[in-house]
Design a protein around this motif. Structure first.
Motif, PDB file in Angstrom:
ATOM      1  N   SER A 250      -7.808  52.884  28.080  1.00 37.14           N
ATOM      2  CA  SER A 250      -9.069  52.523  28.308  1.00 37.14           C
ATOM      3  C   SER A 250     -10.131  53.493  27.868  1.00 37.14           C
ATOM      4  O   SER A 250     -11.379  53.135  26.991  1.00 37.14           O
ATOM      5  CB  SER A 250      -9.574  51.905  29.716  1.00 37.14           C
ATOM      6  N   LEU A 251      -9.995  54.959  27.868  1.00 36.33           N
ATOM      7  CA  LEU A 251     -11.028  55.649  27.562  1.00 36.33           C
ATOM      8  C   LEU A 251     -10.683  55.924  26.063  1.00 36.33           C
ATOM      9  O   LEU A 251     -11.943  55.965  25.365  1.00 36.33           O
ATOM     10  CB  LEU A 251     -10.424  57.176  27.688  1.00 36.33           C
ATOM     11  N   SER A 252      -9.756  55.715  25.340  1.00 39.21           N
ATOM     12  CA  SER A 252      -9.642  55.938  23.788  1.00 39.21           C
ATOM     13  C   SER A 252     -10.463  54.508  23.166  1.00 39.21           C
ATOM     14  O   SER A 252     -10.943  54.466  22.329  1.00 39.21           O
ATOM     15  CB  SER A 252      -8.214  55.702  23.304  1.00 39.21           C
ATOM     16  N   VAL A 253     -10.190  53.356  23.895  1.00 42.84           N
ATOM     17  CA  VAL A 253     -10.704  52.115  23.603  1.00 42.84           C
ATOM     18  C   VAL A 253     -12.367  52.306  23.448  1.00 42.84           C
ATOM     19  O   VAL A 253     -13.167  52.373  22.597  1.00 42.84           O
ATOM     20  CB  VAL A 253     -10.766  50.913  24.292  1.00 42.84           C
ATOM     21  N   GLY A 254     -12.712  53.104  24.567  1.00 39.38           N
ATOM     22  CA  GLY A 254     -14.407  53.557  24.825  1.00 39.38           C
ATOM     23  C   GLY A 254     -14.928  54.335  23.606  1.00 39.38           C
ATOM     24  O   GLY A 254     -15.776  54.022  23.088  1.00 39.38           O
ATOM     25  N   SER A 255     -13.947  55.254  23.293  1.00 34.31           N
ATOM     26  CA  SER A 255     -14.583  56.202  22.283  1.00 34.31           C
ATOM     27  C   SER A 255     -14.472  55.847  20.897  1.00 34.31           C
ATOM     28  O   SER A 255     -15.014  55.908  20.023  1.00 34.31           O
ATOM     29  CB  SER A 255     -13.995  57.476  22.161  1.00 34.31           C
ATOM     30  N   LEU A 256     -13.530  54.529  20.832  1.00 33.41           N
ATOM     31  CA  LEU A 256     -13.361  53.913  19.401  1.00 33.41           C
ATOM     32  C   LEU A 256     -14.536  52.990  18.991  1.00 33.41           C
ATOM     33  O   LEU A 256     -14.775  52.580  17.888  1.00 33.41           O
ATOM     34  CB  LEU A 256     -11.939  53.052  19.247  1.00 33.41           C
ATOM     35  N   LEU A 257     -15.012  52.417  20.098  1.00 34.48           N
ATOM     36  CA  LEU A 257     -16.115  51.126  20.187  1.00 34.48           C
ATOM     37  C   LEU A 257     -17.268  52.042  19.693  1.00 34.48           C
ATOM     38  O   LEU A 257     -17.912  52.835  20.381  1.00 34.48           O
ATOM     39  CB  LEU A 257     -16.312  50.523  21.332  1.00 34.48           C
ATOM     40  N   GLY A 258     -17.849  51.837  18.584  1.00 35.48           N
ATOM     41  CA  GLY A 258     -18.870  52.653  17.978  1.00 35.48           C
ATOM     42  C   GLY A 258     -18.328  53.869  17.445  1.00 35.48           C
ATOM     43  O   GLY A 258     -18.680  54.467  16.333  1.00 35.48           O
ATOM     44  N   GLY A 259     -17.311  54.449  17.588  1.00 36.90           N
ATOM     45  CA  GLY A 259     -16.760  55.838  17.073  1.00 36.90           C
ATOM     46  C   GLY A 259     -16.088  55.456  15.853  1.00 36.90           C
ATOM     47  O   GLY A 259     -15.747  56.581  15.153  1.00 36.90           O
ATOM     48  N   THR A 260     -15.805  54.199  15.528  1.00 34.14           N
ATOM     49  CA  THR A 260     -15.126  53.762  14.210  1.00 34.14           C
ATOM     50  C   THR A 260     -16.296  53.824  13.055  1.00 34.14           C
ATOM     51  O   THR A 260     -15.896  53.751  11.799  1.00 34.14           O
ATOM     52  CB  THR A 260     -14.611  52.447  14.334  1.00 34.14           C
ATOM     53  N   ALA A 290     -27.446  42.927  18.881  1.00 34.54           N
ATOM     54  CA  ALA A 290     -26.154  42.078  19.147  1.00 34.54           C
ATOM     55  C   ALA A 290     -25.019  43.105  19.384  1.00 34.54           C
ATOM     56  O   ALA A 290     -23.983  43.013  19.953  1.00 34.54           O
ATOM     57  CB  ALA A 290     -26.286  41.285  18.201  1.00 34.54           C
ATOM     58  N   PHE A 291     -25.104  44.014  18.215  1.00 37.57           N
ATOM     59  CA  PHE A 291     -23.962  45.229  18.116  1.00 37.57           C
ATOM     60  C   PHE A 291     -23.894  45.738  19.448  1.00 37.57           C
ATOM     61  O   PHE A 291     -22.737  45.986  20.181  1.00 37.57           O
ATOM     62  CB  PHE A 291     -24.233  46.071  17.045  1.00 37.57           C
ATOM     63  N   VAL A 292     -24.792  46.416  19.816  1.00 42.39           N
ATOM     64  CA  VAL A 292     -24.959  46.843  21.319  1.00 42.39           C
ATOM     65  C   VAL A 292     -24.613  46.454  22.438  1.00 42.39           C
ATOM     66  O   VAL A 292     -23.756  46.697  23.178  1.00 42.39           O
ATOM     67  CB  VAL A 292     -26.268  47.727  21.522  1.00 42.39           C
ATOM     68  N   VAL A 293     -25.267  45.006  22.408  1.00 43.82           N
ATOM     69  CA  VAL A 293     -24.830  44.406  23.904  1.00 43.82           C
ATOM     70  C   VAL A 293     -23.167  43.915  23.549  1.00 43.82           C
ATOM     71  O   VAL A 293     -22.596  44.041  24.711  1.00 43.82           O
ATOM     72  CB  VAL A 293     -25.646  43.016  23.865  1.00 43.82           C
ATOM     73  N   TRP A 294     -22.819  43.308  22.571  1.00 42.52           N
ATOM     74  CA  TRP A 294     -21.229  42.924  22.552  1.00 42.52           C
ATOM     75  C   TRP A 294     -20.408  44.014  22.730  1.00 42.52           C
ATOM     76  O   TRP A 294     -19.301  43.854  23.472  1.00 42.52           O
ATOM     77  CB  TRP A 294     -21.129  42.290  20.914  1.00 42.52           C
ATOM     78  N   MET A 295     -20.689  45.199  21.939  1.00 44.01           N
ATOM     79  CA  MET A 295     -19.679  46.577  22.132  1.00 44.01           C
ATOM     80  C   MET A 295     -19.900  46.839  23.730  1.00 44.01           C
ATOM     81  O   MET A 295     -18.438  47.177  24.253  1.00 44.01           O
ATOM     82  CB  MET A 295     -20.349  47.538  21.190  1.00 44.01           C
ATOM     83  N   THR A 296     -20.819  46.772  24.267  1.00 43.20           N
ATOM     84  CA  THR A 296     -21.032  47.192  25.885  1.00 43.20           C
ATOM     85  C   THR A 296     -20.292  46.154  26.494  1.00 43.20           C
ATOM     86  O   THR A 296     -19.422  46.475  27.440  1.00 43.20           O
ATOM     87  CB  THR A 296     -22.293  47.322  26.345  1.00 43.20           C
ATOM     88  N   ILE A 297     -20.445  45.040  26.261  1.00 42.59           N
ATOM     89  CA  ILE A 297     -19.771  43.866  27.081  1.00 42.59           C
ATOM     90  C   ILE A 297     -18.235  44.065  27.064  1.00 42.59           C
ATOM     91  O   ILE A 297     -17.279  44.036  28.018  1.00 42.59           O
ATOM     92  CB  ILE A 297     -20.226  42.456  26.583  1.00 42.59           C
ATOM     93  N   LEU A 298     -17.857  44.333  25.708  1.00 37.48           N
ATOM     94  CA  LEU A 298     -16.309  44.572  25.418  1.00 37.48           C
ATOM     95  C   LEU A 298     -15.677  45.720  26.415  1.00 37.48           C
ATOM     96  O   LEU A 298     -14.793  45.701  26.871  1.00 37.48           O
ATOM     97  CB  LEU A 298     -16.305  44.732  24.175  1.00 37.48           C
ATOM     98  N   TYR A 299     -16.512  46.858  26.094  1.00 38.69           N
ATOM     99  CA  TYR A 299     -16.145  48.127  27.037  1.00 38.69           C
ATOM    100  C   TYR A 299     -16.007  47.871  28.565  1.00 38.69           C
ATOM    101  O   TYR A 299     -15.063  48.175  29.154  1.00 38.69           O
ATOM    102  CB  TYR A 299     -17.149  49.098  26.706  1.00 38.69           C
ATOM    103  N   VAL A 300     -16.996  47.096  29.109  1.00 40.56           N
ATOM    104  CA  VAL A 300     -17.274  46.859  30.500  1.00 40.56           C
ATOM    105  C   VAL A 300     -15.846  46.060  30.794  1.00 40.56           C
ATOM    106  O   VAL A 300     -15.397  46.158  32.041  1.00 40.56           O
ATOM    107  CB  VAL A 300     -18.557  46.162  30.816  1.00 40.56           C
TER     108      VAL A 300
END
Lengths: 325, 292
Positions: A250-260, A290-300
């Motif tokens: 889950s940490l790696s997914v978190g750093s990849l969202l936006g980190g890519t 839209a990017f910020v909200v969707w990435m955050t929803i995904l992360y949460v």
């Protein structure tokens, strides 16, 4: 009256429901913050829009447009209007070319998810076995070598690794395409560029988790009862270290969202990171929001699933989370 | 002192000396450069590394070695600034929340929850993107993503420290709240926070150079390693040194600061953060002085 013999805590389903309800205020704050960020920006969205459409910017036109877009209203009113539209799936249109934002997301999200999934997969495939290996062969040559390499990987930014891999495999050897362009072959280099530095970070953590388990009494007990080392490792040690591995995912997914973003730019992989960088340079606010909200929803959601899986896999975690076994 | 501890301390001293050397190098960079790092000379463009240009020249004929030296200041000092600012903000908020509790605590901790709900890079991209390009905005973006973690950590330590006997004793002595916070709470909570901060320097350098690479950090004519890489990537086939040397500079610096972070952690291990009090208690016990 409360029956003291009844097991304490709730069922997993009720726990999940409670966690979901707790997310509502957090997501409320997230959207408020995301929307509020636009007002920190030095440039005016109305002027951006008019310039992009080639309309000369005169004070009358600007104020008429402002009224039409609802930007003359108080902040909270604007926010709730935006949130209401967002909840109904209307994320607005791009200020640059008038394309609906959801259409842009529809093509970008799957690409980013594909890249994220492949990177997480490679990271897990590399860091779990290597982490176990270094733990089992503690203080031997292979342990030192892998730890040294993982330390170096940890210090390697993914954009630098991207460029090095690009230089070596695409420009020098000509084995792989320079631009990813959405193909499977093109996916290899961006995946490696993201997965190798992350593996460097996680090998050490897996190693520490396994070493901690290996020091426990149950291992000595099982070995002394004649259970084969491999069986203990797979049946007990790995299972007990599962929480660490799940956290790691889950940490790696978190750093990849936006980190890519940087890697997507380098390989022209038109995912969310690529899209948002275009939007940032063009000051295309609806797309950024839209990017910020969707990435955050995904992360949460991923964090929630991780927590639930702890409870599913680990009876000890169930106790800590207040979930009935 | 055991052998391991002495070894860890020496390692920390050597690494600190290396970091200090790097810092001095940054400060003296404008005097050390062999060539003018800003001078454009298209006739000298894309020169391979040689006697005059140790790391070659970039697409505008500027000396890569000189630019790396000058860029070090931006890359390293702004990362240190990010870590310092997040540490201070997180410490202040976390300490006040933990010590006083109540409504302020609730409000700030909900705010922390909201900030932590964002994936780190997403928030950094959003803040830097919305504020506009520039080094200052990149720093603000990374501070905005970093502070909640420190605030939460500081709060958790203060929550336990608040109930320690020496705090009660200070209060009974009639010390003011501020004096208790500054003299008793903060010094004890600081250790694990400093460990966290020093472990995060390397990552912050990577984050900042990543933002610069994307074009969100330092703007020309300012030189920064991440943006040097980004400028050079189109020329990689003809002149790989434009990308290779700044990349190496980032890599070596991050390795150094990661080693430093590990070493700081080994010396100030948070696992025995309270060891001084334990020692005092043990001493009092041995000498028959009643403990508080």
């Amino acid at each position: 009256m409360e029956n003291s013999l009844r097991p304490k805590g709730h069922s997993l389903g009720r726990y999940a429901l409670r966690r979901l309800l707790l997310l509502i205020p957090v997501l409320f704050g997230v959207t408020l913050l995301t929307y509020g960020l636009m007002f920190l920006s030095p440039s005016d969205p109305v002027e951006m829009l008019l310039q992009a459409q080639g309309i000369p910017v005169s004070p009358e036109v600007v104020s008429a447009m402002r009224v039409r877009m609802g930007l003359d209203r108080p902040f909270l009113e604007q926010y709730f209007a935006w949130l209401w539209r967002f909840l109904r799936g209307d994320m607005g249109v791009s200020l640059i070319d008038g394309e609906p934002v959801w259409l842009m997301l529809k093509s970008a999200i799957p690409r980013t998810l594909l890249l994220t999934a492949s990177s997480v997969l490679v990271t897990v495939v590399l860091s779990v076995p290597l982490g176990v290996l270094t733990a089992v062969r503690q203080n031997r040559f292979s342990d030192y070598l892998i730890r040294f390499l993982s330390f170096l990987g940890n210090a390697m930014p993914s954009f630098l690794l991207s460029l090095l891999l690009l230089y070596l495999f695409a420009l020098r050897l000509g084995l792989l395409p320079v631009l990813a362009g959405g193909s499977v072959k093109g996916l290899i280099l961006p995946t490696l560029a993201l997965a190798l530095p992350m593996s460097g970070r996680y090998i050490r953590q897996v190693r520490a988790a396994i070493l901690e388990q290996l020091g426990k009494r149950y291992v000595a007990g099982a070995i002394s009862r004649g259970v084969r080392a491999r069986t203990v490792l797979i049946r007990s040690v790995l299972r007990n270290a599962m929480t660490t591995i799940l956290t790691l995912i889950s940490l790696s997914v978190g750093s990849l969202l936006g980190g890519t973003a940087a890697v997507e730019r380098i390989f022209a992989w038109r995912g969310m990171g690529y899209m948002v960088m275009d939007a940032i340079f063009m000051r295309d606010y609806p797309v950024i929001q839209a990017f910020v909200v969707w990435m955050t929803i995904l992360y949460v959601v991923i964090n929630l699933l991780t927590d639930l899986s702890y409870a599913l896999f680990d009876p000890r975690a169930r106790k800590g989370l207040g979930v009935r076994s | 002192m055991t052998r391991d501890k002495r070894f860890a301390r020496w390692r920390l001293i050597i690494l600190l000396a290396l970091a200090a050397l790097l810092g001095i190098l940054c400060l003296l960079a404008p005097r050390l450069v062999p060539n003018d790092p800003y001078k454009v000379d298209l006739l000298q463009a894309k020169q391979p590394p040689g006697a005059q240009f140790p790391f070659g020249t970039d697409g505008f004929g500027r000396c890569v070695f000189s630019r790396i030296l000058v860029g070090a200041r931006v890359s390293i000092f702004s990362a240190l600034a990010v870590v310092g600012i997040t540490l201070v903000i997180g410490c202040v908020i976390g300490t006040l929340c933990g010590y006083f509790g109540g409504a302020v605590d609730t409000v700030f901790m909900r705010l922390v929850d909201i900030f932590l709900a964002f994936p780190g890079m997403v928030l950094a991209l959003a803040v830097a993107g919305m504020l506009g390009t520039g080094l200052g905005n990149a720093v603000i973006a990374l501070v905005a993503t970093g502070w909640p973690q420190y605030a939460r950590l500081a709060r958790s330590f203060v929550l336990t420290l608040r109930e320690e006997n020496f705090v009660y004793a200070a209060r009974l002595n009639g010390q003011s709240t501020w004096s208790i916070l500054l003299r008793h709470i903060l010094p004890n909570a600081l250790r694990p926070l400093i460990v966290t901060a020093s472990l995060s320097i390397g990552g912050t350098i990577l984050g900042l150079s990543g933002l610069s690479f994307l074009g969100l950090g330092a703007q020309p004519p300012a030189v920064e390693w991440g943006s040097m890489l980004s400028d050079g990537r189109g020329l990689m086939q003809q002149a790989p040194w434009i990308v290779f040397y700044p990349g190496l500079a980032i890599f070596i610096t991050v390795v150094l600061f990661n080693l430093l972070g590990d070493s700081v952690r080994d010396v100030l291990d948070p696992a025995d953060a309270f060891h001084i009090f334990r020692k005092v208690k043990a001493l009092r016990h041995r000498k028959g002085i009643p403990t508080l």
